[in-house]
Design a protein around this motif. Structure first.
Motif, PDB file in Angstrom:
ATOM      1  N   ILE A 154      51.510  12.170  71.844  1.00 52.13           N
ATOM      2  CA  ILE A 154      50.094  12.297  71.484  1.00 52.13           C
ATOM      3  C   ILE A 154      49.208  11.833  72.628  1.00 52.13           C
ATOM      4  O   ILE A 154      48.220  12.493  72.974  1.00 52.13           O
ATOM      5  N   PHE A 155      49.536  10.701  73.257  1.00 48.39           N
ATOM      6  CA  PHE A 155      48.741  10.189  74.383  1.00 48.39           C
ATOM      7  C   PHE A 155      48.759  11.174  75.541  1.00 48.39           C
ATOM      8  O   PHE A 155      47.734  11.434  76.162  1.00 48.39           O
ATOM      9  N   LYS A 156      49.926  11.739  75.831  1.00 39.29           N
ATOM     10  CA  LYS A 156      50.043  12.701  76.931  1.00 39.29           C
ATOM     11  C   LYS A 156      49.221  13.955  76.632  1.00 39.29           C
ATOM     12  O   LYS A 156      48.568  14.500  77.521  1.00 39.29           O
ATOM     13  N   ASP A 157      49.216  14.398  75.396  1.00 38.25           N
ATOM     14  CA  ASP A 157      48.432  15.565  75.009  1.00 38.25           C
ATOM     15  C   ASP A 157      46.939  15.282  75.152  1.00 38.25           C
ATOM     16  O   ASP A 157      46.184  16.111  75.658  1.00 38.25           O
ATOM     17  N   LEU A 158      46.502  14.109  74.720  1.00 33.58           N
ATOM     18  CA  LEU A 158      45.083  13.773  74.806  1.00 33.58           C
ATOM     19  C   LEU A 158      44.610  13.643  76.251  1.00 33.58           C
ATOM     20  O   LEU A 158      43.523  14.085  76.595  1.00 33.58           O
ATOM     21  N   THR A 159      45.419  13.024  77.092  1.00 32.48           N
ATOM     22  CA  THR A 159      44.999  12.806  78.474  1.00 32.48           C
ATOM     23  C   THR A 159      45.147  14.057  79.332  1.00 32.48           C
ATOM     24  O   THR A 159      44.660  14.073  80.455  1.00 32.48           O
ATOM     25  N   SER A 160      45.800  15.090  78.831  1.00 30.98           N
ATOM     26  CA  SER A 160      45.935  16.310  79.628  1.00 30.98           C
ATOM     27  C   SER A 160      44.716  17.220  79.496  1.00 30.98           C
ATOM     28  O   SER A 160      44.568  18.173  80.249  1.00 30.98           O
ATOM     29  N   ARG A 161      43.834  16.906  78.554  1.00 31.17           N
ATOM     30  CA  ARG A 161      42.639  17.728  78.366  1.00 31.17           C
ATOM     31  C   ARG A 161      41.584  17.359  79.402  1.00 31.17           C
ATOM     32  O   ARG A 161      41.360  16.182  79.664  1.00 31.17           O
ATOM     33  N   PRO A 162      40.908  18.352  79.988  1.00 28.31           N
ATOM     34  CA  PRO A 162      39.939  18.064  81.061  1.00 28.31           C
ATOM     35  C   PRO A 162      38.771  17.194  80.606  1.00 28.31           C
ATOM     36  O   PRO A 162      38.286  16.375  81.380  1.00 28.31           O
ATOM     37  N   GLU A 163      38.310  17.344  79.386  1.00 29.03           N
ATOM     38  CA  GLU A 163      37.153  16.545  78.960  1.00 29.03           C
ATOM     39  C   GLU A 163      37.484  15.058  78.875  1.00 29.03           C
ATOM     40  O   GLU A 163      36.623  14.213  79.065  1.00 29.03           O
ATOM     41  N   TYR A 164      38.741  14.704  78.630  1.00 26.77           N
ATOM     42  CA  TYR A 164      39.118  13.297  78.606  1.00 26.77           C
ATOM     43  C   TYR A 164      39.334  12.766  80.011  1.00 26.77           C
ATOM     44  O   TYR A 164      39.140  11.584  80.261  1.00 26.77           O
ATOM     45  N   ASN A 165      39.735  13.609  80.932  1.00 26.59           N
ATOM     46  CA  ASN A 165      39.947  13.168  82.304  1.00 26.59           C
ATOM     47  C   ASN A 165      38.630  12.900  83.022  1.00 26.59           C
ATOM     48  O   ASN A 165      38.608  12.223  84.037  1.00 26.59           O
TER      49      ASN A 165
END
Length: 72
Positions: A46-57
């Motif tokens: 879940i953490f990897k999925d969330l951090t792979s999105r550009p808006e979170y980066n």
């Protein structure tokens, strides 16, 4: 000697039955450790999925005109 009736006879089960029983006994013994490991695997996915999105980066990228927290 009298034989057991209706009960399991030791050594009479097939190899497959003994292997399946051994796996079930291992799962019963290590239930907490298995759940603990699965919790961390699911949290990592879940953490990897969330951090792979550009808006979170964009949180980590310095924005022009913003407060420079990393400026020394």
């Amino acid at each position: 000697m009298m034989r057991e009736r209706g009960g399991r006879r030791a050594g009479r089960e097939s190899m497959l039955t003994r292997a399946v029983n051994a796996v079930f006994n291992l799962v019963k013994l290590a239930e907490f450790e298995i759940l603990f490991f699965l919790f961390f695997v699911i949290a990592f996915i879940i953490f990897k999925d969330l951090t792979s999105r550009p808006e979170y980066n964009q949180i980590l990228v310095k924005k022009p005109g913003g407060i420079g927290l990393l400026d020394f």
